[in-house]
Write a protein that holds these residues in place. Sequence first.
Motif, PDB file in Angstrom:
ATOM      1  N   VAL A 262      34.458  44.397  39.732  1.00 15.99           N
ATOM      2  CA  VAL A 262      35.888  44.078  39.731  1.00 15.99           C
ATOM      3  C   VAL A 262      36.491  44.575  38.418  1.00 15.99           C
ATOM      4  CG1 VAL A 262      37.617  42.255  39.898  1.00 15.99           C
ATOM      5  CG2 VAL A 262      35.457  42.047  41.150  1.00 15.99           C
ATOM      6  N   LEU A 263      37.597  45.327  38.531  1.00 15.32           N
ATOM      7  CA  LEU A 263      38.221  45.947  37.359  1.00 15.32           C
ATOM      8  C   LEU A 263      39.670  45.476  37.220  1.00 15.32           C
ATOM      9  CD1 LEU A 263      36.892  49.603  37.862  1.00 15.32           C
ATOM     10  CD2 LEU A 263      35.946  47.817  36.391  1.00 15.32           C
TER      11      LEU A 263
ATOM     12  N   GLY B  14      44.052  34.800  41.813  1.00 15.87           N
ATOM     13  CA  GLY B  14      43.507  34.707  43.162  1.00 15.87           C
ATOM     14  C   GLY B  14      43.847  35.895  44.030  1.00 15.87           C
ATOM     15  N   MET B  15      45.079  36.422  43.933  1.00 14.21           N
ATOM     16  CA  MET B  15      45.451  37.547  44.768  1.00 14.21           C
ATOM     17  C   MET B  15      44.682  38.810  44.392  1.00 14.21           C
ATOM     18  SD  MET B  15      47.407  36.537  47.172  1.00 14.21           S
ATOM     19  CE  MET B  15      47.908  38.128  47.823  1.00 14.21           C
ATOM     20  N   LEU B  16      44.282  38.938  43.135  1.00 11.96           N
ATOM     21  CA  LEU B  16      43.439  40.069  42.751  1.00 11.96           C
ATOM     22  C   LEU B  16      42.073  39.946  43.411  1.00 11.96           C
ATOM     23  CD1 LEU B  16      43.159  41.658  39.224  1.00 11.96           C
ATOM     24  CD2 LEU B  16      41.203  41.510  40.741  1.00 11.96           C
ATOM     25  N   MET B  17      41.548  38.713  43.501  1.00 11.42           N
ATOM     26  CA  MET B  17      40.259  38.502  44.166  1.00 11.42           C
ATOM     27  C   MET B  17      40.334  38.912  45.626  1.00 11.42           C
ATOM     28  SD  MET B  17      38.919  34.861  42.629  1.00 11.42           S
ATOM     29  CE  MET B  17      39.639  34.212  41.115  1.00 11.42           C
ATOM     30  N   LEU B  18      41.444  38.552  46.299  1.00 13.41           N
ATOM     31  CA  LEU B  18      41.591  38.929  47.702  1.00 13.41           C
ATOM     32  C   LEU B  18      41.637  40.445  47.856  1.00 13.41           C
ATOM     33  CD1 LEU B  18      42.274  35.889  47.924  1.00 13.41           C
ATOM     34  CD2 LEU B  18      44.086  36.510  49.542  1.00 13.41           C
ATOM     35  N   GLU B  19      42.384  41.110  46.990  1.00 15.41           N
ATOM     36  CA  GLU B  19      42.486  42.561  47.074  1.00 15.41           C
ATOM     37  C   GLU B  19      41.148  43.220  46.760  1.00 15.41           C
ATOM     38  OE1 GLU B  19      43.948  46.347  47.726  1.00 15.41           O
ATOM     39  OE2 GLU B  19      44.791  44.396  48.285  1.00 15.41           O
ATOM     40  N   ALA B  20      40.412  42.692  45.782  1.00 14.19           N
ATOM     41  CA  ALA B  20      39.103  43.244  45.453  1.00 14.19           C
ATOM     42  C   ALA B  20      38.140  43.090  46.624  1.00 14.19           C
ATOM     43  CB  ALA B  20      38.541  42.572  44.199  1.00 14.19           C
TER      44      ALA B  20
ATOM     45  N   ARG C  67      38.957  43.079  49.812  1.00  7.74           N
ATOM     46  CA  ARG C  67      39.347  44.068  50.813  1.00  7.74           C
ATOM     47  C   ARG C  67      38.895  45.465  50.405  1.00  7.74           C
ATOM     48  NH1 ARG C  67      45.495  44.981  52.924  1.00  7.74           N
ATOM     49  NH2 ARG C  67      45.954  45.214  50.698  1.00  7.74           N
ATOM     50  N   GLN C  68      39.162  45.855  49.149  1.00  6.99           N
ATOM     51  CA  GLN C  68      38.776  47.185  48.703  1.00  6.99           C
ATOM     52  C   GLN C  68      37.267  47.365  48.706  1.00  6.99           C
ATOM     53  OE1 GLN C  68      40.676  48.635  45.129  1.00  6.99           O
ATOM     54  NE2 GLN C  68      42.699  47.873  45.732  1.00  6.99           N
ATOM     55  N   ALA C  69      36.519  46.335  48.315  1.00  3.30           N
ATOM     56  CA  ALA C  69      35.062  46.432  48.318  1.00  3.30           C
ATOM     57  C   ALA C  69      34.529  46.600  49.743  1.00  3.30           C
ATOM     58  CB  ALA C  69      34.448  45.199  47.656  1.00  3.30           C
TER      59      ALA C  69
ATOM     60  N   VAL D 102      41.091  48.390  42.202  1.00  2.00           N
ATOM     61  CA  VAL D 102      40.629  47.228  41.435  1.00  2.00           C
ATOM     62  C   VAL D 102      39.118  47.069  41.444  1.00  2.00           C
ATOM     63  CG1 VAL D 102      42.800  45.997  41.780  1.00  2.00           C
ATOM     64  CG2 VAL D 102      40.910  45.640  43.386  1.00  2.00           C
ATOM     65  N   ILE D 103      38.387  48.085  41.946  1.00  6.95           N
ATOM     66  CA  ILE D 103      36.928  48.009  41.942  1.00  6.95           C
ATOM     67  C   ILE D 103      36.333  49.343  41.487  1.00  6.95           C
ATOM     68  CG2 ILE D 103      36.834  46.285  43.777  1.00  6.95           C
ATOM     69  CD1 ILE D 103      35.900  48.620  45.647  1.00  6.95           C
ATOM     70  N   GLY D 104      35.088  49.256  41.028  1.00  7.46           N
ATOM     71  CA  GLY D 104      34.325  50.435  40.657  1.00  7.46           C
ATOM     72  C   GLY D 104      32.911  50.317  41.200  1.00  7.46           C
TER      73      GLY D 104
END
Length: 318
Positions: free
Chosen positions: A212-213, A231-237, A239-241, A200-202
Amino acid sequence: MSTSVEADLSVLSFESTVPRRYVHRQSVSEVFLTDCVTDSEPDRFVLGAQWPRAHAFYRGQAGRYDPMLLAETLRQCVIYLAHTHYRVSLRQHFVMQTIEIDAELDRLGIGAGAAEVAVTVVVSDVRRRGSQVTGLNAALTFEVAGRRVGSGYGRAAVLTAVEYETARWGVAGPRAIGSVQDGVPLDAAAVGVPGSGDVVIGATARRGRWQVLPDLSHPVLFDHPSDHLPGMLMLEAARQASRAEFGLPDVDMVSMSVQFHRFVELDCRAEMVVSDIDGEPGRVHVVLEQYGASMASATLLLESATGARPMPRARHGA
């Protein structure tokens, strides 16, 4: 009516899920809650949840359940209780303002069957306008087989249609949503996810910043259509970042505290800004920026399967 934790757990059922509408999910497979029992103590509940051993998206490291399951289960518990016990209509707009989780990573091991989770929830600071609930807080404790595996806290607001329009769009009013911003996702291995479709990130041209993608076709993060970043996408982004920033795809969350400030648009570039915190190994601060403003902020504590935590590094330049 139950009068103790033991009595609550003895009658808690894991046979089927609760109605999907009460947790704002479209796919039944994304509903984790199974039951809810009340207690003689006001505003105290015990809910059942089941975590699959191999979820399509939330897959943990080193044979453990993904700590992000705690966050999604927290979200579902708060929404479910608001609708079923605090007279919040399904037509009202429910907004999570804060999500906090603390995970016991060494107790999240995946066993021979799906985890049956008992979630004790104590609701507090129920805010009302007349007879209508306008917000509430919730403290949660997660147990599997009688062992505590984590805890959490959530703060939510309930908005009228007018309040939502103002919070969502401001004085300018509603507008048409344009195309999602393009970008090149990182390699899945760099952010610790099994497949490219879950990235979900680049990368960006600036160090410490990650684009954020959102993928509107993602079956979990966009389980149902949304005109803003979930909101859950923000949390995952976040973590991945953090994994990408430190070059450590195997680290996972011991804890996460997230505050959502404003709605994040899908058609305008959004970036995660990652920085470590001096003197605190493994602790990372992440800000989600859009239009040059902070839309959400998070503090994460990261740890690898061996217990190692990323060490603070020199600050990145702009």
